[in-house]
Design an enzyme around this catalytic site. Structure first.
Site, mmCIF file in Angstrom:
data_model
loop_
_atom_site.group_PDB
_atom_site.id
_atom_site.type_symbol
_atom_site.label_atom_id
_atom_site.label_comp_id
_atom_site.label_asym_id
_atom_site.label_seq_id
_atom_site.Cartn_x
_atom_site.Cartn_y
_atom_site.Cartn_z
ATOM 1 N N SER A 20 0.808 -1.218 0.000
ATOM 2 C CA SER A 20 0.000 0.000 0.000
ATOM 3 C C SER A 20 0.847 1.276 0.000
ATOM 4 C CB SER A 20 -0.911 0.010 1.222
ATOM 5 O OG SER A 20 -1.570 1.251 1.294
ATOM 6 N N LYS A 71 -13.304 -4.998 2.811
ATOM 7 C CA LYS A 71 -14.189 -3.864 2.504
ATOM 8 C C LYS A 71 -15.672 -4.192 2.694
ATOM 9 C CE LYS A 71 -11.220 -1.414 -0.772
ATOM 10 N NZ LYS A 71 -11.149 -0.803 -2.099
ATOM 11 N N ASP A 107 -13.809 5.429 -2.866
ATOM 12 C CA ASP A 107 -13.241 5.016 -4.165
ATOM 13 C C ASP A 107 -13.953 5.715 -5.319
ATOM 14 O OD1 ASP A 107 -11.383 3.289 -3.044
ATOM 15 O OD2 ASP A 107 -12.745 1.584 -3.090
ATOM 16 N N GLY A 131 -14.791 -4.893 -16.336
ATOM 17 C CA GLY A 131 -14.754 -5.471 -14.990
ATOM 18 C C GLY A 131 -16.085 -5.287 -14.286
ATOM 19 N N ALA A 132 -16.327 -6.149 -13.305
ATOM 20 C CA ALA A 132 -17.595 -6.091 -12.572
ATOM 21 C C ALA A 132 -17.377 -6.400 -11.093
ATOM 22 C CB ALA A 132 -18.593 -7.081 -13.177
ATOM 23 N N GLY A 247 -4.383 5.504 -12.751
ATOM 24 C CA GLY A 247 -5.074 5.362 -11.480
ATOM 25 C C GLY A 247 -4.598 6.264 -10.349
HETATM 26 P P1 ATR Z 1 -11.750 -5.072 -7.229
HETATM 27 O O1 ATR Z 1 -12.340 -4.886 -5.874
HETATM 28 O O2 ATR Z 1 -10.359 -4.513 -7.369
HETATM 29 O O3 ATR Z 1 -12.658 -4.623 -8.319
HETATM 30 P P2 ATR Z 1 -12.548 -7.816 -7.650
HETATM 31 O O4 ATR Z 1 -13.826 -7.537 -6.964
HETATM 32 O O5 ATR Z 1 -11.790 -9.054 -7.339
HETATM 33 O O6 ATR Z 1 -11.498 -6.639 -7.377
HETATM 34 O O7 ATR Z 1 -12.810 -7.727 -9.235
HETATM 35 C C1 ATR Z 1 -11.791 -7.926 -10.175
HETATM 36 C C2 ATR Z 1 -12.343 -7.730 -11.579
HETATM 37 O O8 ATR Z 1 -11.283 -7.895 -12.502
HETATM 38 C C3 ATR Z 1 -13.408 -8.721 -11.966
HETATM 39 O O9 ATR Z 1 -14.307 -8.105 -12.851
HETATM 40 C C4 ATR Z 1 -12.599 -9.809 -12.665
HETATM 41 O O10 ATR Z 1 -13.335 -10.567 -13.603
HETATM 42 P P3 ATR Z 1 -14.183 -11.865 -13.133
HETATM 43 O O11 ATR Z 1 -15.486 -11.343 -12.576
HETATM 44 O O12 ATR Z 1 -14.373 -12.661 -14.380
HETATM 45 O O13 ATR Z 1 -13.352 -12.580 -12.093
HETATM 46 C C5 ATR Z 1 -11.611 -8.962 -13.397
HETATM 47 N N1 ATR Z 1 -10.386 -9.702 -13.715
HETATM 48 C C6 ATR Z 1 -9.415 -10.093 -12.858
HETATM 49 N N2 ATR Z 1 -8.446 -10.761 -13.512
HETATM 50 C C7 ATR Z 1 -8.818 -10.799 -14.814
HETATM 51 C C8 ATR Z 1 -8.222 -11.319 -16.011
HETATM 52 N N3 ATR Z 1 -7.048 -11.948 -15.985
HETATM 53 N N4 ATR Z 1 -8.883 -11.138 -17.172
HETATM 54 C C9 ATR Z 1 -10.057 -10.483 -17.219
HETATM 55 N N5 ATR Z 1 -10.662 -9.963 -16.133
HETATM 56 C C10 ATR Z 1 -10.049 -10.108 -14.941
#
Ligand code: ATR
Length: 287
Positions: A20, A71, A107, A131-132, A247
């Protein structure tokens, strides 16, 4: 800044928190702005989470940040949640005041702060979010408050994108959040494209969330990753004529929002930028 009897303590809890940047950023600001606070990071195991929160409360901490993986789990140790953090379902900032623990999520605030620095307003815009996960959710909640035209969610696991879209549409009484698959991406011409995944983060700097994608030069492209400073995704976007932002804007924006919640003190992005630059904490803070 000397530590004395009046020094107020602010914590950071997570596991692991070794990487961090927050202690460095916060303590540099408190030091240079003569604010009598100290920011300390604590690696807390899952079994000790509630005890750690009670301990910080008992020791008169004025608040703390919460990072991965707590979190969501932290919520059951809190008294109340600010509205957005309740919708997001995750807390990264806790204020301890009048014997109460209040949860916030800065955030999304930090992300919006970054957009404002680009003079980009989401209102009426077509947005693609890659991403989700937790970051996507926090960002989407704040974007939805600004009445965008559409938010398209492209996620590796389609069903997770679908679930997030359904939930956000329900919460905001709208139908503008749409999960999409990779094959429709080329038909869209977004005003902004946001990577919230960890793809491309150090040490996997040769990865990109979009392979062989033709960016539209008018699309603003944001990556919430700040290490490396320019991900492959951002580099390709910049080389194809897009305005880009990394970021750091969100990282600093969320830290400044947390500080305002705890101390009431507003620190401008520029002030923060100058201090971090002078202290050689980040070499390149241009955004
Ligand atoms: P954060 O809190 O940082 O958003 P998270 O809740 O673990 O972390 O979410 C990570 C996101 O990155 C998810 O959307 C994940 O996709 P999945 O829902 O399919 O897991 C995406 N992600 C992580 N690694 C990935 C990869 N190698 N390729 C594509 N998407 C990835």
């Amino acid at each position: 800044m000397a530590i004395d009897i009046d020094t107020k303590i602010i914590g950071l809890i997570g596991y692991p928190i070794g990487h961090s940047m927050s202690p460095t950023i916060h303590n540099a600001l408190y030091n240079r702005l003569d604010m009598n606070y100290i920011y300390m990071a604590f690696n807390i195991s899952k079994d000790n989470l509630h005890r750690a929160v009670e301990g910080m409360h008992a020791l008169s901490f004025i608040g703390f940040n919460v990072t991965v993986p707590y979190k969501e789990r932290i919520i059951k140790s809190l008294d109340t949640l600010e509205k957005e953090s309740e919708i997001i379902g995750a807390v990264n900032t806790v204020k301890i005041e009048d014997n109460k623990l209040i949860g916030y999520n800065t955030d999304g605030m930090g992300f919006m702060n970054g957009l404002a620095r680009l003079n980009f307003s989401p209102s009426g815009k077509d947005i693609i979010v890659l991403g989700a996960g937790g970051s996507a959710r926090a960002i989407c909640v704040y974007l939805l408050k600004e009445n965008p035209k559409n938010i398209y969610i492209l996620n590796r696991t389609f069903d997770r994108g679908l679930a997030l879209a359904d939930e956000l549409n329900k919460t905001f009484h709208c139908n503008i959040v749409r999960p999409i698959k990779m094959n429709v991406l080329d038909n869209l011409k977004p005003d902004i494209l946001i990577n919230t995944t960890s793809v491309g983060m150090y040490p996997h700097i040769n990865d990109s969330p979009l392979e062989k994608y033709d960016f539209h030069p008018n699309t603003v492209v944001v990556d919430i990753i700040y290490n490396p400073h320019e991900t492959r995704f951002l580099k390709e976007a910049r080389e194809q004529g897009c305005r880009t932002q990394n970021g750091l804007a969100m990282l600093i924006g969320q830290a400044l929002a947390s500080i305002e919640i705890w101390t009431g003190q507003k620190i401008s992005y520029e002030q923060c930028q100058n201090i971090l630059r002078d202290d050689k904490i980040f070499i390149d803070l241009s955004i």
